[in-house]
Design a protein around this motif. Structure first.
Motif, PDB file in Angstrom:
ATOM      1  N   THR A 290      10.249 -10.496  87.170  1.00 48.55           N
ATOM      2  CA  THR A 290       8.917 -11.113  87.027  1.00 48.55           C
ATOM      3  C   THR A 290       7.838 -10.115  86.642  1.00 48.55           C
ATOM      4  OG1 THR A 290       8.565 -10.820  89.408  1.00 48.55           O
ATOM      5  CG2 THR A 290       9.462 -12.933  88.668  1.00 48.55           C
ATOM      6  N   HIS A 291       8.073  -8.824  86.887  1.00 51.39           N
ATOM      7  CA  HIS A 291       7.044  -7.820  86.620  1.00 51.39           C
ATOM      8  C   HIS A 291       7.474  -6.779  85.590  1.00 51.39           C
ATOM      9  CE1 HIS A 291       5.940  -9.432  90.603  1.00 51.39           C
ATOM     10  NE2 HIS A 291       4.669  -9.112  90.271  1.00 51.39           N
ATOM     11  N   ASP A 292       8.595  -7.058  84.927  1.00 54.69           N
ATOM     12  CA  ASP A 292       9.108  -6.115  83.934  1.00 54.69           C
ATOM     13  C   ASP A 292       9.191  -4.718  84.546  1.00 54.69           C
ATOM     14  OD1 ASP A 292      10.123  -5.233  81.537  1.00 54.69           O
ATOM     15  OD2 ASP A 292       8.153  -4.898  80.622  1.00 54.69           O
ATOM     16  N   GLY A 293       9.735  -4.718  85.800  1.00 57.38           N
ATOM     17  CA  GLY A 293       9.786  -3.468  86.536  1.00 57.38           C
ATOM     18  C   GLY A 293      11.138  -2.791  86.435  1.00 57.38           C
ATOM     19  N   ALA A 294      11.249  -1.692  87.153  1.00 55.19           N
ATOM     20  CA  ALA A 294      12.483  -0.906  87.149  1.00 55.19           C
ATOM     21  C   ALA A 294      12.779  -0.414  88.548  1.00 55.19           C
ATOM     22  CB  ALA A 294      12.348   0.258  86.181  1.00 55.19           C
ATOM     23  N   LEU A 295      12.648  -1.302  89.535  1.00 58.69           N
ATOM     24  CA  LEU A 295      12.853  -0.893  90.921  1.00 58.69           C
ATOM     25  C   LEU A 295      14.318  -0.583  91.206  1.00 58.69           C
ATOM     26  CD1 LEU A 295      10.472  -3.303  92.882  1.00 58.69           C
ATOM     27  CD2 LEU A 295      10.054  -0.959  92.137  1.00 58.69           C
ATOM     28  N   LEU A 296      15.255  -1.399  90.711  1.00 59.69           N
ATOM     29  CA  LEU A 296      16.677  -1.127  90.917  1.00 59.69           C
ATOM     30  C   LEU A 296      17.056   0.213  90.276  1.00 59.69           C
ATOM     31  CD1 LEU A 296      18.366  -4.619  90.428  1.00 59.69           C
ATOM     32  CD2 LEU A 296      18.286  -3.256  92.509  1.00 59.69           C
ATOM     33  N   GLN A 297      16.536   0.453  89.037  1.00 56.72           N
ATOM     34  CA  GLN A 297      16.823   1.713  88.345  1.00 56.72           C
ATOM     35  C   GLN A 297      16.255   2.883  89.135  1.00 56.72           C
ATOM     36  OE1 GLN A 297      15.046   1.973  84.463  1.00 56.72           O
ATOM     37  NE2 GLN A 297      16.097   3.893  83.923  1.00 56.72           N
ATOM     38  N   THR A 298      15.049   2.707  89.649  1.00 56.29           N
ATOM     39  CA  THR A 298      14.411   3.776  90.428  1.00 56.29           C
ATOM     40  C   THR A 298      15.217   4.097  91.676  1.00 56.29           C
ATOM     41  OG1 THR A 298      12.237   3.111  89.627  1.00 56.29           O
ATOM     42  CG2 THR A 298      12.300   4.429  91.647  1.00 56.29           C
TER      43      THR A 298
ATOM     44  N   ALA B  21      14.372  12.835  91.049  1.00 53.83           N
ATOM     45  CA  ALA B  21      14.470  11.466  90.561  1.00 53.83           C
ATOM     46  C   ALA B  21      13.389  11.178  89.534  1.00 53.83           C
ATOM     47  CB  ALA B  21      14.348  10.501  91.742  1.00 53.83           C
ATOM     48  N   ALA B  22      12.147  11.703  89.772  1.00 51.67           N
ATOM     49  CA  ALA B  22      11.065  11.487  88.806  1.00 51.67           C
ATOM     50  C   ALA B  22      11.379  12.180  87.480  1.00 51.67           C
ATOM     51  CB  ALA B  22       9.763  12.030  89.394  1.00 51.67           C
TER      52      ALA B  22
ATOM     53  N   LYS C 250       4.136  10.803  91.505  1.00 44.83           N
ATOM     54  CA  LYS C 250       3.340   9.796  92.216  1.00 44.83           C
ATOM     55  C   LYS C 250       3.785   8.381  91.856  1.00 44.83           C
ATOM     56  CE  LYS C 250      -0.864  12.520  92.902  1.00 44.83           C
ATOM     57  NZ  LYS C 250      -2.323  12.597  92.665  1.00 44.83           N
ATOM     58  N   THR C 251       4.184   8.218  90.578  1.00 42.45           N
ATOM     59  CA  THR C 251       4.704   6.900  90.173  1.00 42.45           C
ATOM     60  C   THR C 251       5.973   6.583  90.935  1.00 42.45           C
ATOM     61  OG1 THR C 251       3.761   7.184  87.973  1.00 42.45           O
ATOM     62  CG2 THR C 251       5.491   5.526  88.225  1.00 42.45           C
ATOM     63  N   LEU C 252       6.830   7.578  91.100  1.00 40.31           N
ATOM     64  CA  LEU C 252       8.074   7.374  91.849  1.00 40.31           C
ATOM     65  C   LEU C 252       7.766   7.036  93.314  1.00 40.31           C
ATOM     66  CD1 LEU C 252      11.185   7.496  91.746  1.00 40.31           C
ATOM     67  CD2 LEU C 252      11.004   9.864  92.542  1.00 40.31           C
ATOM     68  N   ALA C 253       6.801   7.765  93.881  1.00 34.06           N
ATOM     69  CA  ALA C 253       6.449   7.497  95.275  1.00 34.06           C
ATOM     70  C   ALA C 253       5.908   6.073  95.439  1.00 34.06           C
ATOM     71  CB  ALA C 253       5.424   8.513  95.756  1.00 34.06           C
ATOM     72  N   TYR C 254       5.123   5.634  94.468  1.00 29.13           N
ATOM     73  CA  TYR C 254       4.607   4.255  94.510  1.00 29.13           C
ATOM     74  C   TYR C 254       5.739   3.245  94.470  1.00 29.13           C
ATOM     75  CZ  TYR C 254       2.545  -0.070  92.814  1.00 29.13           C
ATOM     76  OH  TYR C 254       2.219  -1.396  92.645  1.00 29.13           O
TER      77      TYR C 254
ATOM     78  N   ILE D  33       9.508  -0.629  97.194  1.00 25.61           N
ATOM     79  CA  ILE D  33      10.863  -1.013  97.633  1.00 25.61           C
ATOM     80  C   ILE D  33      10.894  -1.215  99.151  1.00 25.61           C
ATOM     81  CG2 ILE D  33      13.214  -0.137  97.870  1.00 25.61           C
ATOM     82  CD1 ILE D  33      12.847   1.191  95.106  1.00 25.61           C
ATOM     83  N   ARG D  34      10.203  -0.336  99.874  1.00 23.14           N
ATOM     84  CA  ARG D  34      10.163  -0.462 101.340  1.00 23.14           C
ATOM     85  C   ARG D  34       9.536  -1.783 101.766  1.00 23.14           C
ATOM     86  NH1 ARG D  34       6.399   0.011 104.951  1.00 23.14           N
ATOM     87  NH2 ARG D  34       4.892   0.706 103.385  1.00 23.14           N
ATOM     88  N   LYS D  35       8.458  -2.160 101.075  1.00 23.25           N
ATOM     89  CA  LYS D  35       7.771  -3.389 101.435  1.00 23.25           C
ATOM     90  C   LYS D  35       8.608  -4.615 101.120  1.00 23.25           C
ATOM     91  CE  LYS D  35       3.104  -1.526 100.831  1.00 23.25           C
ATOM     92  NZ  LYS D  35       1.837  -1.624 100.056  1.00 23.25           N
ATOM     93  N   LEU D  36       9.361  -4.564  99.996  1.00 22.63           N
ATOM     94  CA  LEU D  36      10.141  -5.739  99.595  1.00 22.63           C
ATOM     95  C   LEU D  36      11.406  -5.899 100.420  1.00 22.63           C
ATOM     96  CD1 LEU D  36       9.798  -5.496  95.692  1.00 22.63           C
ATOM     97  CD2 LEU D  36       8.684  -7.137  97.217  1.00 22.63           C
ATOM     98  N   THR D  37      12.034  -4.818 100.826  1.00 19.73           N
ATOM     99  CA  THR D  37      13.336  -4.896 101.510  1.00 19.73           C
ATOM    100  C   THR D  37      13.254  -4.615 103.002  1.00 19.73           C
ATOM    101  OG1 THR D  37      13.806  -2.565 101.079  1.00 19.73           O
ATOM    102  CG2 THR D  37      14.512  -4.180  99.414  1.00 19.73           C
ATOM    103  N   GLY D  38      12.172  -3.995 103.429  1.00 15.09           N
ATOM    104  CA  GLY D  38      12.068  -3.620 104.829  1.00 15.09           C
ATOM    105  C   GLY D  38      12.854  -2.385 105.170  1.00 15.09           C
ATOM    106  N   LEU D  39      13.365  -1.679 104.166  1.00 19.34           N
ATOM    107  CA  LEU D  39      14.165  -0.479 104.391  1.00 19.34           C
ATOM    108  C   LEU D  39      13.263   0.741 104.445  1.00 19.34           C
ATOM    109  CD1 LEU D  39      17.152  -1.170 101.953  1.00 19.34           C
ATOM    110  CD2 LEU D  39      17.103  -1.472 104.440  1.00 19.34           C
ATOM    111  N   ASP D  40      13.505   1.605 105.383  1.00 19.49           N
ATOM    112  CA  ASP D  40      12.806   2.890 105.488  1.00 19.49           C
ATOM    113  C   ASP D  40      13.750   3.958 104.976  1.00 19.49           C
ATOM    114  OD1 ASP D  40      11.351   5.088 106.095  1.00 19.49           O
ATOM    115  OD2 ASP D  40      11.219   4.728 108.259  1.00 19.49           O
ATOM    116  N   LEU D  41      13.512   4.408 103.715  1.00 15.04           N
ATOM    117  CA  LEU D  41      14.439   5.332 103.060  1.00 15.04           C
ATOM    118  C   LEU D  41      14.384   6.732 103.645  1.00 15.04           C
ATOM    119  CD1 LEU D  41      14.017   4.170  99.357  1.00 15.04           C
ATOM    120  CD2 LEU D  41      15.794   3.564 101.004  1.00 15.04           C
TER     121      LEU D  41
END
Length: 718
Positions: free
Chosen positions: A640-648, A662-663, A671-675, A680-688
């Motif tokens: 929906t957002h033309d994102g790359a969260l899975l790739q990140t 990774a960046a 900073k983009t990677l940190a964002y 990802i944390r907010k969407l999945t509830g996972l604390d990496l």
């Protein structure tokens, strides 16, 4: 001296008449011979001669006794005939013995005639007296009146000083009526067989006569001291017969020395016969009167009871109409009782709170406190508390299915005490019916909801669809996120075996736990809950994990409160918003419960991580659910957002969790990677930053790659 014709003529003239009595005839003879003879007429009575006319000095007993034998000095101038003797004065010579003999015979005949006439008059008088006595005795109705009449008439007719009527009571004679006594003990005499004169009559069944009471050896000495106090000299007693058996004794006593004649005996026997008839009549009359009085009292009592029953039946119908109308029971009951009985009414709950009162201005608390007293406990049975005035408080417990739900209190006048007592019990019964009705309705609803829960979680497609419809009809809201809670009472069977509980005790403990869960308020009240064996299942409107943990802790406290030694394991599913997926949530809850039983901690399915792959139900692990839980929110965002969260995320793991590397690999600023990682944390509830969450995410990505590779069609050959 020669007999002159004038004296003989005068005597013969007297002999031609019949005077009224022998004494008058004797005086007529003496008067006729006066001037010629000095006559004395004597009469023998009780072995003694007594002058009845003439000179008393002529009553020389020895000479007269000789004259009776035809000897002695009086032979020449005296004659005898029977009990009559005529003697001339000793100076008289040549006494007219022939004329005197005629005169003696004439006087003897007059004596017999007079005695016979006296006997006839006496018999006539006695018959008149008996008729009068019979009338007085037989017209008496009450037994006590009959006995008193018998005593009085017998005392007068027998010329006695004391008269008593004994009646047989068991084996003992009891004095029932006494007249003429001086000592109270006499009127209270009791005699057994052989005691005293009456006891002798009871023993022999014959007439008993005592001429000298204190010296007679035929009677016992039981009452000698009483005889001395009464100055008793002689006694006569006859039996009273009824239907051929002795029913009592009629006895008279005299205080003077005298003998009871045969005529006295016959008179007393005749009176005894009349007395027996009168006693039987008196007893029959008393029995009939008692029966009539009892019947009349019974009639009055039955009429009163009928009125009471009619009133209570009307009141009961009004009270039952309250239950049938399915209205507020306590208030309606208080109003009806207050208006119908004109009393004050208070209805209390089990905790003492006032449920209803009539009239509205009534201080119900003070009324109940007065009824409860110092103990302050509700009555366990029907109770009446009498107040200082002519008023009382009636209390009756409200009990249904062995549980006390409260009590009913009435305060009113004592004039209608029976109705108040009945009405209080009826009101308590109606309140009990109301509680039972509510309890039955609650039980029926709980059973229906229990079946709905199991149909939603473990039913066929048709059953689940029907259950969702029924939930809507019964007002059960299934909207929003819900989690399925699955619990097992792990040691209940072992605990029951140790304590020796029967099936009823085990079921009661299960129900206690279930009731506690259903009544749970914080952190949320279960929408549905049910029990099947040792399984407890609940549908809780909770999505947050922290609240889910708190709910399971609360359930654990409920189990511990039911029994300190009872333990349970709990598992809870992930939140689901579609009732159609409750079956999947049920499977998740069971998987979480299995983990809790193995790990010994409260288990949330969405916190199991890779453990659920090992404990998942069925023959294969729940790979897809595990993958979707982590990757689906990311893939949906990317789409929906033309994102790359899975790739990140993949690049982050390939760079050994180094944000800088990774960046660099993704050609983006750190900073983009940190964002992206924060997103990802907010969407999945996972604390990496946590190893367990990194491992779950890495495994989910790898399984996603494997599943995508397997699902791709094979490439065509060259």
């Amino acid at each position: 001296m020669a007999t002159t014709p004038n004296a003989a003529a005068r005597i013969q003239a007297v002999l031609q008449r019949i005077p009224d009595n022998p004494v008058e005839g004797a005086h007529a003879l003496v008067d006729a011979a006066a001037g010629d003879y000095a006559l004395t007429v004597l009469r023998l009575a009780d072995l003694e001669w007594t002058a009845i006319a003439g000179d008393p000095a002529q009553a020389d007993q020895s000479r007269l006794a000789a004259l009776e034998c035809g000897a002695g000095p009086l032979v020449d101038h005296g004659v005898t005939c029977g009990h009559t003797a005529i003697v001339c004065a000793p100076s008289t010579s040549e006494a007219p013995l022939d004329v005197l003999r005629q005169a003696a015979v004439w006087l003897e005949l007059l004596t017999h005639t007079s005695a016979t006439s006296d006997d006839l008059h006496a018999l006539s008088d006695e018959a008149d007296v008996l008729r009068m006595v019979a009338k007085q005795i037989l017209t008496a109705q009450h037994l006590d009146q009959v006995l008193l009449s018998i005593s009085n008439q017998t005392l007068r007719m027998l010329e006695s000083d004391i008269c008593g009527v004994f009646l047989l009571e068991g084996d003992e004679l009891r004095m029932r009526s006494c007249t003429g006594h001086r000592v109270v003990t006499t009127s209270r005499l009791r005699m057994r067989r052989g005691q005293g004169v009456a006891g002798l009559v009871l023993e022999t069944g014959e007439v008993a006569k005592v001429d000298s009471y204190l010296h007679d050896s035929t009677i016992s000495s039981d009452f000698m001291s009483l005889a001395k106090q009464e100055s008793t000299r002689s006694a006569l007693a006859v039996p009273l017969f009824g239907h051929g058996t002795i029913i009592g004794v009629l006895e008279v006593w005299r205080r003077r020395y005298s003998l009871f004649s045969d005529r006295d005996v016959s008179r007393l026997v005749a009176l005894a016969d009349l007395a027996s008839i009168a006693i039987e009549n008196g007893r029959l009359y008393d029995s009939q009167r008692t029966t009539v009085e009892e019947l009349d009292a019974t009639r009055v009592s039955l009429e009163w009871q009928l009125g009471l029953l009619n009133r209570s039946a009307q009141l009961q119908q009004q009270l039952l109409d309250i239950v049938l109308a399915n209205s507020a029971v306590a208030g309606a009951v208080a109003r009806i009782l207050g208006t119908e009985l004109g009393c004050e009414v208070a209805i209390a709950a089990a905790d003492g709170d006032i449920e209803a009162a009539y009239p509205r201005t009534l201080d119900a608390t003070s009324l109940i406190d007065r009824a409860l007293g110092e103990a302050g406990n509700l009555p366990q049975r029907a109770t009446r508390i009498r107040l200082d005035t002519d008023r009382s408080i009636w209390a009756h417990p409200v009990i249904a299915a062995d549980n006390q739900y409260g009590a009913v209190f009435l305060r009113g006048d004592d004039s209608s005490a029976e109705l108040m007592s009945i009405a209080c019990g009826q009101a308590a019964m109606v309140c009990s019916l109301g509680h039972m009705q509510q309890r039955a309705a609650s039980a029926a609803r709980a059973e229906a909801l229990d079946q709905l829960l199991w149909d939603l979680l473990d039913g066929t497609n048709e059953q689940r669809a029907a259950a969702r419809t029924r939930c809507h009809q019964m007002g059960v809201r299934l909207r929003g996120a819900h989690r399925v809670v699955y619990g097992v009472l792990d040691n209940l069977d072992a605990l029951a075996a140790r304590e020796g509980w029967n099936t009823s005790s085990i079921d009661a403990l299960r129900r206690q736990v279930l009731d506690g869960i259903r009544n749970c308020i914080s952190p949320a009240t279960p929408t549905l809950s049910g029990l099947r064996g040792n399984w407890i299942v609940a549908l809780a409107p909770i999505s947050d994990r922290d609240r889910a943990r708190t709910l399971l802790d609360t359930f654990g406290d409920i189990v511990h409160k039911a029994h300190p030694d009872l333990s349970a394991s709990w598992g809870i599913s992930t939140p689901c918003t579609d009732p159609a997926t409750y079956t999947t949530a049920f499977t998740e809850a069971k998987t979480a419960n299995a983990a809790a039983r193995r790990l010994g901690t409260v288990s949330l399915y969405d916190e199991l991580g890779i453990v659920r792959l090992l404990l998942g139900s069925g023959n294969s692990p729940d790979f897809q659910a595990f993958i979707n839980e982590i990757t689906r929110p990311l893939s949906d965002y990317d789409a929906t957002h033309d994102g790359a969260l899975l790739q990140t995320l993949r690049a982050f793991f390939d760079a050994n969790c180094s944000q800088k590397d990774a960046a660099h690999r993704l050609y983006v600023h750190p900073k983009t990677l940190a964002y992206r990682l924060d997103l990802i944390r907010k969407l999945t509830g996972l604390d990496l930053s946590q190893h367990a969450d990194r491992m779950r995410a890495d495994l989910a990505l790898r399984l996603l790659e494997v599943s995508e590779t397997i699902s791709q069609p094979p490439r065509p050959g060259p």
